[in-house]
Write a protein that holds these residues in place. Structure first.
Motif, short mmCIF file in Angstrom:
data_model
loop_
_atom_site.label_atom_id
_atom_site.label_comp_id
_atom_site.label_asym_id
_atom_site.label_seq_id
_atom_site.Cartn_x
_atom_site.Cartn_y
_atom_site.Cartn_z
N ILE A 161 62.64 12.06 23.69
CA ILE A 161 62.36 10.65 23.98
C ILE A 161 63.04 10.23 25.28
CG2 ILE A 161 62.77 8.28 23.19
CD1 ILE A 161 62.22 9.24 20.36
N VAL A 162 64.25 10.72 25.52
CA VAL A 162 64.91 10.43 26.80
C VAL A 162 64.01 10.89 27.94
CG1 VAL A 162 66.86 11.02 28.28
CG2 VAL A 162 67.25 10.49 25.86
N ASN A 163 63.42 12.05 27.81
CA ASN A 163 62.53 12.54 28.86
C ASN A 163 61.25 11.71 28.95
OD1 ASN A 163 62.04 14.60 30.95
ND2 ASN A 163 60.30 15.13 29.67
N GLN A 164 60.77 11.21 27.82
CA GLN A 164 59.59 10.32 27.86
C GLN A 164 59.90 9.07 28.67
OE1 GLN A 164 58.81 9.79 23.68
NE2 GLN A 164 57.52 11.63 23.54
N TYR A 165 61.10 8.55 28.55
CA TYR A 165 61.48 7.41 29.38
C TYR A 165 61.49 7.80 30.86
CZ TYR A 165 62.95 4.05 25.77
OH TYR A 165 62.98 3.13 24.75
N ARG A 166 61.99 8.98 31.17
CA ARG A 166 62.01 9.44 32.57
C ARG A 166 60.58 9.52 33.13
NH1 ARG A 166 64.63 13.53 31.59
NH2 ARG A 166 66.68 12.93 32.40
N VAL A 167 59.69 10.11 32.36
CA VAL A 167 58.30 10.23 32.79
C VAL A 167 57.65 8.86 32.92
CG1 VAL A 167 56.03 11.12 32.14
CG2 VAL A 167 58.05 12.55 31.84
N ALA A 168 57.95 7.96 31.98
CA ALA A 168 57.38 6.61 32.04
C ALA A 168 57.85 5.88 33.29
CB ALA A 168 57.76 5.82 30.79
N ALA A 169 59.10 6.08 33.68
CA ALA A 169 59.62 5.44 34.91
C ALA A 169 58.85 5.96 36.12
CB ALA A 169 61.11 5.71 35.05
N ARG A 170 58.62 7.26 36.17
CA ARG A 170 57.83 7.82 37.26
C ARG A 170 56.42 7.24 37.27
NH1 ARG A 170 59.66 13.96 35.84
NH2 ARG A 170 61.74 13.92 36.84
N SER A 171 55.84 7.11 36.09
CA SER A 171 54.48 6.56 35.99
C SER A 171 54.45 5.11 36.44
CB SER A 171 53.99 6.65 34.54
OG SER A 171 53.88 8.01 34.13
N ALA A 172 55.50 4.34 36.13
CA ALA A 172 55.56 2.95 36.56
C ALA A 172 55.58 2.85 38.08
CB ALA A 172 56.78 2.26 35.96
N ILE A 173 56.35 3.70 38.73
CA ILE A 173 56.38 3.69 40.19
C ILE A 173 55.02 4.11 40.74
CG2 ILE A 173 57.46 4.68 42.24
CD1 ILE A 173 59.20 2.69 40.55
N GLU A 174 54.40 5.10 40.10
CA GLU A 174 53.05 5.52 40.50
C GLU A 174 52.06 4.37 40.37
OE1 GLU A 174 49.54 8.67 39.10
OE2 GLU A 174 51.59 8.92 38.34
N ALA A 175 52.25 3.54 39.34
CA ALA A 175 51.35 2.40 39.11
C ALA A 175 51.63 1.23 40.04
CB ALA A 175 51.47 1.94 37.66
N GLY A 176 52.64 1.34 40.87
CA GLY A 176 52.91 0.30 41.86
C GLY A 176 53.97 -0.70 41.49
N PHE A 177 54.65 -0.51 40.36
CA PHE A 177 55.73 -1.43 40.01
C PHE A 177 56.89 -1.29 40.98
CE2 PHE A 177 53.59 -1.27 35.84
CZ PHE A 177 53.59 -2.62 35.50
N ASP A 178 57.61 -2.37 41.19
CA ASP A 178 58.78 -2.36 42.07
C ASP A 178 60.00 -1.78 41.38
OD1 ASP A 178 57.63 -3.79 44.39
OD2 ASP A 178 57.38 -5.39 42.92
N GLY A 179 59.96 -1.67 40.06
CA GLY A 179 61.06 -1.12 39.29
C GLY A 179 60.73 -1.17 37.82
N VAL A 180 61.72 -0.84 36.98
CA VAL A 180 61.51 -0.83 35.53
C VAL A 180 62.67 -1.53 34.83
CG1 VAL A 180 60.19 1.32 35.61
CG2 VAL A 180 62.65 1.42 35.16
N GLU A 181 62.37 -2.11 33.69
CA GLU A 181 63.39 -2.69 32.83
C GLU A 181 63.34 -1.99 31.48
OE1 GLU A 181 64.21 -7.11 32.38
OE2 GLU A 181 63.42 -6.71 30.35
N LEU A 182 64.47 -1.51 31.01
CA LEU A 182 64.56 -0.91 29.69
C LEU A 182 64.72 -1.99 28.63
CD1 LEU A 182 65.00 1.48 27.71
CD2 LEU A 182 67.44 1.34 28.29
N HIS A 183 63.84 -1.97 27.63
CA HIS A 183 63.99 -2.89 26.51
C HIS A 183 65.00 -2.28 25.53
CE1 HIS A 183 63.39 -6.10 23.86
NE2 HIS A 183 62.07 -6.19 23.85
N ALA A 184 66.23 -2.75 25.62
CA ALA A 184 67.31 -2.27 24.75
C ALA A 184 67.79 -3.40 23.85
CB ALA A 184 68.46 -1.73 25.59
N ALA A 185 66.90 -4.35 23.56
CA ALA A 185 67.26 -5.57 22.82
C ALA A 185 66.33 -5.77 21.63
CB ALA A 185 67.18 -6.78 23.77
N ASN A 186 66.58 -6.87 20.91
CA ASN A 186 65.66 -7.41 19.91
C ASN A 186 65.29 -6.44 18.80
OD1 ASN A 186 65.82 -9.53 21.66
ND2 ASN A 186 63.63 -9.69 22.07
N GLY A 187 66.17 -5.50 18.51
CA GLY A 187 65.95 -4.63 17.36
C GLY A 187 65.07 -3.43 17.60
#
Length: 371
Positions: A161-187
């Motif tokens: 799962i840690v690696n899935q987050y890494r890949v998702a971050a790469r995908s977000a940059i590929e999709a044109g996002f300026d950055g990423v926010e980790l949802h580590a809240a709300n249960g």
């Protein structure tokens, strides 16, 4: 108005934000089916609000087992990446800035959303009384059902799962996002490791505070690796919320340690979700000052802020940016309304989740409303 604290610029990594107003992540459940892909309607919705200093997208699940609600967008297939590119292009065309909120819900899911698989969590503890939003397989009528009982992740699965987050971050940059926010809240999943009441593990990911923060540490570092720049990473935390069955025995100690850890990693910001329901626990100013001392980066606060309260928070020094959630739903021109002190429109609860343009892109701007 030149001295209005809400309208002073702020440097966030490589981005210069023109104001201190943030549009925070809000689930709207309008991704295209099948495929859970962002679409033109969502692009219009975000572009309408592009004058925010920063937009953080709705929660975007990083892998099939990370999904917890019907019709929410993902970011793990080529079609999902292409869909998000429509959104980022539309926001950037309006001069805006947008981060992707990366999301794994953990135990807050249902087998019907996971192809019959059991949800996963830090521990085999069901979130009693917590309901999730699903669509019936027969008629696609949405409804809320009790979250399914989860199983505990193995250490090997945690690494995946840690690696899935890494890949998702790469995908977000590929999709044109300026950055990423980790949802580590709300249960959600990361929160299920952090809070003592949701984590009964006895291995390296449970027990001591250091162990309970290990997953947060590893995921945050994976996001830095995936984006290539710690200044492109933010983390959302909810120190006092008890949403979805997550509760910590000593939240001040836990979250000051989390803030210090994230400061050492060098992430761009921490986004604090204050408890905002009636009779919610109060986050004392002293706690906020301690967070400021523990963490050297940008601090965002969200939780029923008015323009007046937002200005006071920034002037007090413990907040740099203020996120306005529900007001952004019904006020596409919220930034302008806050600038001139105009009244705010109220959102319609029945159109928050699912549906089409109604209750998403059809709220009028101030001039149209007046006319």
């Amino acid at each position: 108005m030149n001295r209005d604290p809400l309208f002073q610029p702020l440097q966030l990594g490589a981005l210069t934000l023109p104001n201190r107003i943030v549009m925070p992540p809000m689930t709207r459940s309008r991704a295209s089916q099948p495929g859970d892909e962002a679409n033109d309607l969502m692009a219009e919705y975000y572009a309408q609000r592009a004058d925010a200093g920063l937009i953080v997208s709705e929660g975007t699940y990083i892998a099939p087992l990370g999904k917890g609600y019907a019709w929410t967008p993902g970011i793990h297939t080529s079609g999902q990446i292409e869909g998000w590119r429509k959104v980022t292009d539309a926001v950037h065309a309006k001069g805006g800035r947008i981060f992707a909120q990366l999301w794994h819900v953990g135990r807050l899911s249902h087998t019907s959303l996971l192809g019959g698989q059991q949800p996963v969590s830090s521990s085999p503890l069901q979130a009693e009384g917590v309901k999730v939003f699903i669509a019936s397989a027969e008629d696609s009528v949405p409804g809320f059902v009790q979250a399914s009982e989860p199983r505990a992740l193995t250490v090997d699965e945690i690494g995946k799962i840690v690696n899935q987050y890494r890949v998702a971050a790469r995908s977000a940059i590929e999709a044109g996002f300026d950055g990423v926010e980790l949802h580590a809240a709300n249960g959600y999943l990361v929160n299920q490791f952090i809070d003592s009441g949701a984590n009964t593990r006895t291995d390296a990911y449970g027990g001591s505070l250091e162990n309970r923060l290990r997953f947060l540490d590893e995921v945050a570092r994976a996001l830095v690796d995936g984006t290539g720049d710690a200044r492109r990473v933010g983390i959302r935390l909810a120190p006092l919320t008890t949403l979805n069955g997550c509760e910590d025995a000593d939240p001040e100690t836990t979250y000051l340690a989390a803030a210090s850890l994230l400061g050492n990693i060098g992430v761009a910001y921490i986004h604090i979700a204050e408890a905002d329901w009636d009779d919610a626990p109060h986050m004392a100013p002293d706690f906020k000052r301690k967070l400021r001392a523990a963490y050297p980066g940008v601090l965002i606060y969200a939780g029923r802020y008015t323009g007046e309260r937002a200005r006071e928070a920034i002037e007090a020094g413990w907040a740099d940016l203020i996120a306005f959630g529900r007001p952004f739903v019904a006020n596409p021109d919220l930034v302008q309304r806050l600038r001139v002190g105009a009244p705010l429109a109220q959102h319609h609860r029945e159109t928050l989740f699912g549906g089409g343009a109604k209750g998403l892109t059809d709220y009028p701007a101030l001039e149209s409303a007046a006319a």
